[in-house]
Design a protein around this motif. Structure first.
Motif, PDB file in Angstrom:
ATOM      1  N   GLY A 141      12.495   5.733  -6.181  1.00 36.11           N
ATOM      2  CA  GLY A 141      11.782   4.578  -5.625  1.00 36.11           C
ATOM      3  C   GLY A 141      12.440   4.025  -4.383  1.00 36.11           C
ATOM      4  N   SER A 142      11.767   3.077  -3.750  1.00 35.50           N
ATOM      5  CA  SER A 142      12.271   2.489  -2.508  1.00 35.50           C
ATOM      6  C   SER A 142      12.224   0.979  -2.608  1.00 35.50           C
ATOM      7  N   MET A 143      13.103   0.344  -1.845  1.00 38.62           N
ATOM      8  CA  MET A 143      13.055  -1.108  -1.763  1.00 38.62           C
ATOM      9  C   MET A 143      13.061  -1.486  -0.281  1.00 38.62           C
TER      10      MET A 143
ATOM     11  N   PHE B 118       4.199   6.619  14.569  1.00 39.20           N
ATOM     12  CA  PHE B 118       3.632   7.923  14.206  1.00 39.20           C
ATOM     13  C   PHE B 118       4.622   8.863  13.518  1.00 39.20           C
ATOM     14  N   GLU B 119       5.680   8.300  12.967  1.00 34.66           N
ATOM     15  CA  GLU B 119       6.662   9.114  12.228  1.00 34.66           C
ATOM     16  C   GLU B 119       6.194   9.232  10.785  1.00 34.66           C
ATOM     17  N   ARG B 120       6.004  10.470  10.324  1.00 35.96           N
ATOM     18  CA  ARG B 120       5.581  10.678   8.941  1.00 35.96           C
ATOM     19  C   ARG B 120       6.481  11.730   8.303  1.00 35.96           C
ATOM     20  N   LEU B 121       6.846  11.535   7.064  1.00 38.30           N
ATOM     21  CA  LEU B 121       7.738  12.505   6.427  1.00 38.30           C
ATOM     22  C   LEU B 121       6.959  13.633   5.755  1.00 38.30           C
ATOM     23  N   HIS B 122       5.688  13.370   5.495  1.00 39.22           N
ATOM     24  CA  HIS B 122       4.869  14.411   4.845  1.00 39.22           C
ATOM     25  C   HIS B 122       3.582  14.559   5.643  1.00 39.22           C
ATOM     26  N   PRO B 123       3.671  15.089   6.888  1.00 36.09           N
ATOM     27  CA  PRO B 123       2.531  15.028   7.807  1.00 36.09           C
ATOM     28  C   PRO B 123       1.252  15.705   7.301  1.00 36.09           C
TER      29      PRO B 123
ATOM     30  N   GLY C 295       8.297   4.720  -6.581  1.00 34.16           N
ATOM     31  CA  GLY C 295       7.678   5.903  -5.990  1.00 34.16           C
ATOM     32  C   GLY C 295       8.621   7.047  -5.731  1.00 34.16           C
ATOM     33  N   ILE C 296       8.234   7.900  -4.762  1.00 32.26           N
ATOM     34  CA  ILE C 296       8.948   9.166  -4.535  1.00 32.26           C
ATOM     35  C   ILE C 296      10.285   8.973  -3.815  1.00 32.26           C
ATOM     36  N   GLY C 297      10.486   7.803  -3.221  1.00 32.07           N
ATOM     37  CA  GLY C 297      11.747   7.545  -2.524  1.00 32.07           C
ATOM     38  C   GLY C 297      11.801   8.222  -1.159  1.00 32.07           C
ATOM     39  N   ILE C 298      12.840   7.902  -0.410  1.00 30.94           N
ATOM     40  CA  ILE C 298      12.979   8.433   0.952  1.00 30.94           C
ATOM     41  C   ILE C 298      14.402   8.931   1.135  1.00 30.94           C
ATOM     42  N   GLU C 299      14.528  10.158   1.559  1.00 30.93           N
ATOM     43  CA  GLU C 299      15.867  10.713   1.803  1.00 30.93           C
ATOM     44  C   GLU C 299      16.608   9.849   2.808  1.00 30.93           C
TER      45      GLU C 299
ATOM     46  N   ASP D  96       0.838  -1.200   0.000  1.00 28.95           N
ATOM     47  CA  ASP D  96       0.000   0.000   0.000  1.00 28.95           C
ATOM     48  C   ASP D  96       0.878   1.257   0.000  1.00 28.95           C
ATOM     49  N   ASN D  97       1.926   1.265   0.811  1.00 32.74           N
ATOM     50  CA  ASN D  97       2.836   2.417   0.835  1.00 32.74           C
ATOM     51  C   ASN D  97       3.500   2.632  -0.513  1.00 32.74           C
ATOM     52  N   GLY D  98       3.893   1.526  -1.159  1.00 36.10           N
ATOM     53  CA  GLY D  98       4.565   1.611  -2.458  1.00 36.10           C
ATOM     54  C   GLY D  98       3.672   2.255  -3.509  1.00 36.10           C
ATOM     55  N   LEU D  99       2.368   2.012  -3.394  1.00 40.78           N
ATOM     56  CA  LEU D  99       1.417   2.616  -4.345  1.00 40.78           C
ATOM     57  C   LEU D  99       1.089   4.046  -3.944  1.00 40.78           C
ATOM     58  N   LYS D 100       1.025   4.258  -2.610  1.00 39.03           N
ATOM     59  CA  LYS D 100       0.590   5.558  -2.076  1.00 39.03           C
ATOM     60  C   LYS D 100       1.652   6.644  -2.279  1.00 39.03           C
ATOM     61  N   TYR D 101       2.879   6.333  -1.851  1.00 33.92           N
ATOM     62  CA  TYR D 101       3.947   7.342  -1.955  1.00 33.92           C
ATOM     63  C   TYR D 101       4.578   7.231  -3.324  1.00 33.92           C
TER      64      TYR D 101
ATOM     65  N   GLY E  67       1.060   7.069  10.235  1.00 30.56           N
ATOM     66  CA  GLY E  67       2.472   6.928  10.589  1.00 30.56           C
ATOM     67  C   GLY E  67       2.729   5.725  11.476  1.00 30.56           C
ATOM     68  N   ALA E  68       1.751   4.829  11.529  1.00 30.54           N
ATOM     69  CA  ALA E  68       1.939   3.628  12.376  1.00 30.54           C
ATOM     70  C   ALA E  68       2.258   2.384  11.544  1.00 30.54           C
ATOM     71  N   GLY E  69       1.978   2.451  10.230  1.00 32.86           N
ATOM     72  CA  GLY E  69       2.107   1.258   9.380  1.00 32.86           C
ATOM     73  C   GLY E  69       3.463   0.568   9.483  1.00 32.86           C
ATOM     74  N   LEU E  70       4.543   1.356   9.321  1.00 33.85           N
ATOM     75  CA  LEU E  70       5.871   0.732   9.322  1.00 33.85           C
ATOM     76  C   LEU E  70       6.290   0.285  10.728  1.00 33.85           C
ATOM     77  N   ALA E  71       5.781   0.993  11.755  1.00 31.77           N
ATOM     78  CA  ALA E  71       6.071   0.551  13.140  1.00 31.77           C
ATOM     79  C   ALA E  71       5.432  -0.818  13.356  1.00 31.77           C
ATOM     80  N   ILE E  72       4.226  -0.989  12.816  1.00 31.78           N
ATOM     81  CA  ILE E  72       3.545  -2.288  12.925  1.00 31.78           C
ATOM     82  C   ILE E  72       4.338  -3.347  12.151  1.00 31.78           C
TER      83      ILE E  72
ATOM     84  N   ASN F 239      14.243   6.593  10.672  1.00 31.25           N
ATOM     85  CA  ASN F 239      13.127   7.110  11.498  1.00 31.25           C
ATOM     86  C   ASN F 239      11.758   6.597  11.083  1.00 31.25           C
ATOM     87  N   ILE F 240      11.594   6.262   9.807  1.00 29.98           N
ATOM     88  CA  ILE F 240      10.237   5.965   9.333  1.00 29.98           C
ATOM     89  C   ILE F 240       9.629   4.730  10.004  1.00 29.98           C
ATOM     90  N   PHE F 241      10.477   3.920  10.676  1.00 30.48           N
ATOM     91  CA  PHE F 241       9.932   2.745  11.369  1.00 30.48           C
ATOM     92  C   PHE F 241       9.444   3.098  12.772  1.00 30.48           C
TER      93      PHE F 241
HETATM   94  P1  ADP Z   1       1.783   6.224   6.979  1.00 29.50           P
HETATM   95  O1  ADP Z   1       1.824   5.675   5.599  1.00 29.50           O
HETATM   96  O2  ADP Z   1       0.500   5.952   7.686  1.00 29.50           O
HETATM   97  O3  ADP Z   1       2.210   7.661   7.052  1.00 29.50           O
HETATM   98  P2  ADP Z   1       3.947   4.423   7.616  1.00 29.50           P
HETATM   99  O4  ADP Z   1       4.481   4.067   8.961  1.00 29.50           O
HETATM  100  O5  ADP Z   1       3.482   3.345   6.732  1.00 29.50           O
HETATM  101  O6  ADP Z   1       2.836   5.475   7.882  1.00 29.50           O
HETATM  102  O7  ADP Z   1       5.094   5.215   6.885  1.00 29.50           O
HETATM  103  C1  ADP Z   1       5.820   6.231   7.569  1.00 29.50           C
HETATM  104  C2  ADP Z   1       6.348   7.260   6.589  1.00 29.50           C
HETATM  105  O8  ADP Z   1       7.376   6.677   5.778  1.00 29.50           O
HETATM  106  C3  ADP Z   1       5.305   7.737   5.623  1.00 29.50           C
HETATM  107  O9  ADP Z   1       4.557   8.808   6.168  1.00 29.50           O
HETATM  108  C4  ADP Z   1       6.132   8.142   4.418  1.00 29.50           C
HETATM  109  O10 ADP Z   1       6.621   9.442   4.614  1.00 29.50           O
HETATM  110  C5  ADP Z   1       7.312   7.181   4.461  1.00 29.50           C
HETATM  111  N1  ADP Z   1       7.144   6.035   3.536  1.00 29.50           N
HETATM  112  C6  ADP Z   1       6.688   4.812   3.850  1.00 29.50           C
HETATM  113  N2  ADP Z   1       6.685   3.987   2.786  1.00 29.50           N
HETATM  114  C7  ADP Z   1       7.186   4.701   1.759  1.00 29.50           C
HETATM  115  C8  ADP Z   1       7.480   4.406   0.385  1.00 29.50           C
HETATM  116  N3  ADP Z   1       7.254   3.198  -0.145  1.00 29.50           N
HETATM  117  N4  ADP Z   1       8.010   5.400  -0.370  1.00 29.50           N
HETATM  118  C9  ADP Z   1       8.253   6.615   0.158  1.00 29.50           C
HETATM  119  N5  ADP Z   1       8.020   6.953   1.445  1.00 29.50           N
HETATM  120  C10 ADP Z   1       7.495   6.016   2.240  1.00 29.50           C
END
Ligand code: ADP
Length: 374
Positions: free
Chosen positions: A362-364, A323-328, A308-312, A276-281, A336-341, A318-320
């Protein structure tokens, strides 16, 4: 050997019913000017018991053949009660017992026929080191248990609080709906806007509570391990995510995936979140998520790759966090809980999770699942 000052001298208890043998051992230990030992002898059952009861013994030298209470019995008792390390002294014909004594917890044994000062000092040094390690390992086990207990308490607490918060939140949502339905015409545009804001905020709060509940359930709730065909599971996930896939004109592809023993619900939650994240971001015209699995000696290595947009790099660790989100406050919805889960699930399954990514490329995400998951 570490030298000891007189007051810090090692206290050694020699347990042997033969006074001549005791004398010999004492002589070896106290030979030379700078003896590092305070030696105590005990021959009879009561003498040994008294010496042990008094405490302060650093090392016990125990004759394996004792008349009233066997050396083996003493050994078990001393080791089980963590009184001191025991070095067993064996006579002729007691080799088998000597080996058995090691199974019972003796740190070493010395046949009396081969007793020398060097052998004794070597065994004592070894005994002290092993004992230190045993005690340290036990402490570590104790701390780990305490930590696990504290974690469980925290999860119980999170679960209770989350459940308790749901009831008043339901009231807020229900009364807000009533206001919106029955009093909309009493309010002006601004007032109606406020109610919309309450609705949005209550919805977000509900999502946060649901995520907290999921997080506290991972590891807390016992779930049976099943044989899961991941190809089938992926099809199920794709159906669940079909709205998102269609809306974005995206695709989710995978090579042949294995059948693994795992907790199905958690595996589904994990893969769903990552896909879902891969499609969303993703800002690509054709968002694409590719899942692959490499079977290795001890585990499976999964990769979930997107365009996708990738992650710096500086944010990747931090993204794990919860409630950590890069684009709040962006166009991307989420708590921001998905990756912690995901992280908690992978760790519960005994694996590790991480990400490799470059902004704009993109991200892997990768994670491992051990093969021996029981
Ligand atoms: P959420 O999607 O609910 O914000 P997640 O814990 O799943 O929470 O992800 C945390 C943050 O990591 C996201 O807010 C986003 O900024 C970044 N992120 C996660 N997955 C991706 C991805 N595939 N590509 C780019 N950024 C991502």
């Amino acid at each position: 050997m570490e030298k000891k000052s007189k007051e810090g001298a090692l206290r050694i208890l020699i347990c042997d019913d033969d006074p001549a043998d005791r004398k010999l051992v004492r002589a070896y230990l106290q030979r030379g000017e700078d003896s590092e030992f305070i030696v105590q002898e005990a021959g009879r059952k009561e003498e040994i018991q008294n010496a042990l009861d008094k405490g302060g013994i650093d090392i016990v030298l125990m004759d394996i053949l004792m008349p009233e209470k066997s050396g083996m019995e003493w050994l078990t008792e001393i080791v089980e009660n963590r009184i001191a390390p025991v070095i067993v002294l064996t006579g002729a014909g007691s080799e088998e017992m000597a080996v058995q004594s090691l199974h019972e917890g003796a740190v070493d044994y010395i046949p009396k026929s081969r007793l020398t000062k060097e052998k004794l000092l070597g065994a004592i040094e070894l005994a002290r080191e092993r004992w230190k390690r045993i005690i340290a390992e036990e402490k570590l086990k104790e701390y780990t248990k305490e930590l696990e207990r504290a974690n469980r308490d925290l999860e119980d607490f999170t679960s209770t609080v989350s459940h308790s918060l749901k009831a008043p939140l339901r009231s807020i949502q229900a009364f807000n709906t009533l206001l919106m339905e029955d009093y909309a015409d009493v309010l002006d545009e601004t007032g109606r806007g406020y109610l919309e804001k309450v609705k949005g905020a209550a919805g977000r709060m509900n999502a946060l509570i649901e995520d907290l509940l999921t997080l506290s359930r991972v590891g807390r709730k016992f779930i049976e391990v099943e044989t899961v065909d991941l190809n089938e599971l992926l099809e199920e996930i794709k159906t669940d995510l079909s709205a998102r896939i269609e809306e974005r004109g995206g695709e989710v592809v995978a090579g042949k995936l294995p059948t693994v023993s795992t907790q199905r619900v958690w595996m589904k939650e994990l893969l769903t979140n990552l896909i879902d994240n891969g499609l969303k971001y993703n800002k690509s015209n054709k968002p694409r998520v590719e899942i692959s699995c490499e079977e290795r000696k001890k585990d499976y290595l999964f990769r979930v790759k997107d365009n996708g947009i990738g992650i710096e790099e500086k944010y990747q660790a931090n993204i794990f966090n919860l409630f950590e989100r890069l684009h709040p406050h962006s166009e991307y919805e989420g708590t921001g809980a998905g990756l912690a889960i995901c992280k908690k699930i992978v760790e519960e399954l005994g694996g590790t999770i991480g990400v490799e990514s470059k902004t704009g490329e993109g991200s892997m995400f990768f994670f491992t699942i051990p093969k021996n998951n029981k």
